[in-house]
Design an enzyme around this catalytic site. Structure first.
Site, PDB file in Angstrom:
ATOM      1  N   ARG A  53     -43.206  15.275  50.913  1.00 41.56           N
ATOM      2  CA  ARG A  53     -42.241  16.241  50.381  1.00 41.56           C
ATOM      3  C   ARG A  53     -42.989  17.240  49.514  1.00 41.56           C
ATOM      4  O   ARG A  53     -44.177  17.073  49.239  1.00 41.56           O
ATOM      5  CB  ARG A  53     -41.062  15.567  49.669  1.00 41.56           C
ATOM      6  CG  ARG A  53     -41.300  14.296  48.899  1.00 41.56           C
ATOM      7  CD  ARG A  53     -42.162  14.423  47.686  1.00 41.56           C
ATOM      8  NE  ARG A  53     -41.692  15.502  46.831  1.00 41.56           N
ATOM      9  CZ  ARG A  53     -42.445  16.149  45.977  1.00 41.56           C
ATOM     10  NH1 ARG A  53     -43.738  15.849  45.841  1.00 41.56           N
ATOM     11  NH2 ARG A  53     -41.955  17.104  45.232  1.00 41.56           N
ATOM     12  N   GLY A  54     -42.240  18.281  49.091  1.00 44.24           N
ATOM     13  CA  GLY A  54     -42.897  19.401  48.407  1.00 44.24           C
ATOM     14  C   GLY A  54     -43.190  20.438  49.485  1.00 44.24           C
ATOM     15  O   GLY A  54     -43.779  20.096  50.527  1.00 44.24           O
ATOM     16  N   ALA A  55     -42.762  21.679  49.244  1.00 42.77           N
ATOM     17  CA  ALA A  55     -42.768  22.693  50.308  1.00 42.77           C
ATOM     18  C   ALA A  55     -44.119  22.824  51.042  1.00 42.77           C
ATOM     19  O   ALA A  55     -44.171  22.696  52.269  1.00 42.77           O
ATOM     20  CB  ALA A  55     -42.295  24.020  49.740  1.00 42.77           C
ATOM     21  N   ARG A  96     -35.846  19.286  57.799  1.00 45.19           N
ATOM     22  CA  ARG A  96     -35.307  19.714  56.493  1.00 45.19           C
ATOM     23  C   ARG A  96     -35.092  21.231  56.543  1.00 45.19           C
ATOM     24  O   ARG A  96     -35.939  21.943  57.092  1.00 45.19           O
ATOM     25  CB  ARG A  96     -36.278  19.365  55.340  1.00 45.19           C
ATOM     26  CG  ARG A  96     -36.377  17.866  55.080  1.00 45.19           C
ATOM     27  CD  ARG A  96     -37.089  17.564  53.778  1.00 45.19           C
ATOM     28  NE  ARG A  96     -36.218  17.707  52.634  1.00 45.19           N
ATOM     29  CZ  ARG A  96     -36.644  17.639  51.369  1.00 45.19           C
ATOM     30  NH1 ARG A  96     -37.926  17.477  51.108  1.00 45.19           N
ATOM     31  NH2 ARG A  96     -35.800  17.757  50.362  1.00 45.19           N
ATOM     32  N   GLN A 203     -38.286  12.642  41.467  1.00 44.91           N
ATOM     33  CA  GLN A 203     -39.647  13.137  41.726  1.00 44.91           C
ATOM     34  C   GLN A 203     -40.415  13.358  40.424  1.00 44.91           C
ATOM     35  O   GLN A 203     -41.636  13.201  40.383  1.00 44.91           O
ATOM     36  CB  GLN A 203     -39.605  14.457  42.521  1.00 44.91           C
ATOM     37  CG  GLN A 203     -39.179  14.315  43.971  1.00 44.91           C
ATOM     38  CD  GLN A 203     -37.693  14.491  44.147  1.00 44.91           C
ATOM     39  OE1 GLN A 203     -36.907  14.225  43.238  1.00 44.91           O
ATOM     40  NE2 GLN A 203     -37.272  14.937  45.316  1.00 44.91           N
ATOM     41  N   ASP A 244     -39.052  26.195  46.761  1.00 44.47           N
ATOM     42  CA  ASP A 244     -39.001  25.897  48.197  1.00 44.47           C
ATOM     43  C   ASP A 244     -38.791  27.141  49.039  1.00 44.47           C
ATOM     44  O   ASP A 244     -39.134  27.168  50.210  1.00 44.47           O
ATOM     45  CB  ASP A 244     -37.891  24.883  48.479  1.00 44.47           C
ATOM     46  CG  ASP A 244     -38.337  23.524  47.985  1.00 44.47           C
ATOM     47  OD1 ASP A 244     -38.259  23.279  46.768  1.00 44.47           O
ATOM     48  OD2 ASP A 244     -38.822  22.729  48.816  1.00 44.47           O
ATOM     49  N   ASN A 254     -35.147  25.835  44.347  1.00 46.39           N
ATOM     50  CA  ASN A 254     -36.027  24.714  43.985  1.00 46.39           C
ATOM     51  C   ASN A 254     -35.153  23.484  43.773  1.00 46.39           C
ATOM     52  O   ASN A 254     -33.911  23.556  43.857  1.00 46.39           O
ATOM     53  CB  ASN A 254     -36.849  25.058  42.736  1.00 46.39           C
ATOM     54  CG  ASN A 254     -37.957  24.041  42.484  1.00 46.39           C
ATOM     55  OD1 ASN A 254     -38.695  23.688  43.403  1.00 46.39           O
ATOM     56  ND2 ASN A 254     -38.076  23.546  41.266  1.00 46.39           N
ATOM     57  N   LYS A 255     -35.781  22.385  43.487  1.00 45.24           N
ATOM     58  CA  LYS A 255     -35.086  21.103  43.322  1.00 45.24           C
ATOM     59  C   LYS A 255     -33.842  21.235  42.449  1.00 45.24           C
ATOM     60  O   LYS A 255     -33.858  21.934  41.442  1.00 45.24           O
ATOM     61  CB  LYS A 255     -36.072  20.098  42.723  1.00 45.24           C
ATOM     62  CG  LYS A 255     -35.567  18.706  42.496  1.00 45.24           C
ATOM     63  CD  LYS A 255     -34.894  18.081  43.700  1.00 45.24           C
ATOM     64  CE  LYS A 255     -35.724  18.113  44.955  1.00 45.24           C
ATOM     65  NZ  LYS A 255     -34.927  17.818  46.177  1.00 45.24           N
TER      66      LYS A 255
HETATM   67  O1  MRU Z   1     -37.050  17.493  47.868  1.00 42.22           O
HETATM   68  P1  MRU Z   1     -38.479  17.770  47.521  1.00 42.22           P
HETATM   69  O2  MRU Z   1     -39.118  16.670  46.740  1.00 42.22           O
HETATM   70  O3  MRU Z   1     -39.271  18.148  48.752  1.00 42.22           O
HETATM   71  O4  MRU Z   1     -38.418  19.033  46.591  1.00 42.22           O
HETATM   72  C1  MRU Z   1     -39.620  19.569  46.123  1.00 42.22           C
HETATM   73  C2  MRU Z   1     -39.457  20.691  45.184  1.00 42.22           C
HETATM   74  O5  MRU Z   1     -38.369  21.114  44.883  1.00 42.22           O
HETATM   75  C3  MRU Z   1     -40.727  21.333  44.702  1.00 42.22           C
HETATM   76  O6  MRU Z   1     -40.560  21.851  43.415  1.00 42.22           O
HETATM   77  C4  MRU Z   1     -41.124  22.486  45.635  1.00 42.22           C
HETATM   78  O7  MRU Z   1     -41.111  22.061  46.977  1.00 42.22           O
HETATM   79  C5  MRU Z   1     -42.466  23.038  45.299  1.00 42.22           C
HETATM   80  S1  MRU Z   1     -43.790  21.928  45.685  1.00 42.22           S
HETATM   81  C6  MRU Z   1     -45.224  22.771  45.318  1.00 42.22           C
END
Ligand code: MRU
Length: 359
Positions: A53-55, A96, A203, A244, A254-255
């Site tokens: 996970r994480g963009a 996703r 996270q 994201d 973002n999250k």
């Molecule tokens: O649902 P996730 O854990 O994939 O969400 C991740 C985030 O919101 C991060 O802040 C974002 O992807 C940036 S990662 C460099």
């Protein structure tokens, strides 16, 4: 600083076993589990279940994934190979919806496929492998540059609040929002970091505090609803978050919970910085309203991480995985090409022009 954590890779290729190895982030911080994936279905699951996970990390895993799947293809001409590629691409892209890096990386892989169309399939496969590796390697440099640019806005000893995990395991190395923290630590900045736990999937608690603690960085875990208190106490000098997808007008998805932190930061006069590789900025998406927000199962709210369910069985839930921070709350968007300030319509365009000129 202990740099070992910066060598942890969210995903990598195993050429011998023709597989992509993914660090299962759902097992952290208690266990370090690597899983080997060879099938499109298990790669899809790994992305959808947030094992990776994480963009940027999602984009890299998808690029490795499509290579690994297509490397097993029995097609022996371009047309058949490309038909199969398109179907695997569409399937992985459905894992996703919000992080634009997933689509960006798969598009890049498709572009690579098409620009090698006149070669034998065996050579196209090699080109795809190289492109996936290039995507990962470039991300490392991009994150380092984001870190350098962000660090220019920070001072030693500052208190920093972050939400979710935009760290080394969300990218190929360093992270985006955590990159200036790692680079600063190497240079003796001694930041004091506060990590929001980041309900419902934690996270911040599970990943950000793990990463920073492993590196020996001063990190304090707080519940999401404590952000206003640490701000009011005067402990926070800047908020650093990843994203994201950023739309052309500077709204940033973002999250879930990020937008609330941004609104608080404005109230307390604290700068709110969004860290975004250009691959996360989607100039095709006009405003935040056009960003598709992933809705996830309610079980994540009432069951995940609890020994027993902590809400009545069958309770109605609403579980958006992301929110959009309006650009008016964002002090600056920090990219690998520089720092964009409002009005973002203009400054984000400039970033892409800079990129064109430097290619
Ligand atoms: O649902 P996730 O854990 O994939 O969400 C991740 C985030 O919101 C991060 O802040 C974002 O992807 C940036 S990662 C460099």
């Amino acid at each position: 600083m202990n740099k070992d954590v910066l060598t942890v890779m969210a995903s990598r290729l195993d050429d011998e076993k023709q597989a992509v190895i993914i660090l299962d982030q759902t097992a952290l911080p208690n266990e370090t589990v690597y899983k080997r994936h060879t099938k499109k279905e298990s790669i899809w699951q790994a992305i959808n279940k947030l094992e990776v996970r994480g963009a940027p990390a999602i984009g890299i895993a998808a690029a490795y994934g499509i290579f690994v799947v297509m490397n097993q293809s029995l097609a022996d001409d371009f047309i058949a190979f490309s038909e199969e590629f398109k179907s695997v691409k569409a399937y992985l892209a459905s894992s996703r919806p919000t992080a634009v890096n997933l689509f960006w990386a798969l598009d890049r892989m498709e572009h690579c496929l098409n620009s090698n169309r006149n070669k034998p399939v065996s050579e196209i496969k090699l080109a795809l492998r190289e492109e996936a590796e290039t995507i990962r390697q470039e991300d490392e440099e991009v994150c380092r540059m984001i870190g350098e640019n962000a660090l220019s806005l920070l001072k030693p000893g500052m208190g920093l609040l972050t939400h979710c995990n935009a760290g080394t395991i969300a990218t190929s190395k360093y992270g985006t929002a955590l990159a200036p923290i790692y680079l600063g630590e190497e240079r003796g900045y001694s930041f004091k970091v506060f990590a929001d736990e980041t309900r419902p999937l934690l996270q911040g608690a599970r990943l950000t505090t793990w990463e920073l603690n492993e590196a020996g960085i001063d990190v304090t875990l707080i519940c999401d609803n404590m952000a206003s208190v640490v701000m009011k106490n005067g402990w926070i000098d800047a908020v650093l978050v990843g994203c994201d997808r950023v739309s052309a007008n500077g709204d940033a998805a973002n999250k879930i919970g990020t937008a609330g932190v941004a609104i608080l930061a404005k109230e307390f006069g604290i700068p709110f910085y969004v860290h975004a590789p250009l691959s996360t900025i989607d100039m095709e998406t006009k405003t935040g309203k056009d960003i598709e927000i992933e809705l996830r199962k309610g079980e994540e709210i009432y069951e995940a991480w609890y020994v027993k369910p902590m809400a009545p069985k069958g309770i109605k839930t609403y579980n958006p995985a992301f929110d959009v921070t309006d650009s008016k709350y964002i002090t600056a968007i920090i990219t690998e090409k520089g720092i964009a300030y409002p009005p973002y319509e203009r400054s984000l365009k400039d970033m892409f022009e800079k990129k064109e000129n430097s290619i």
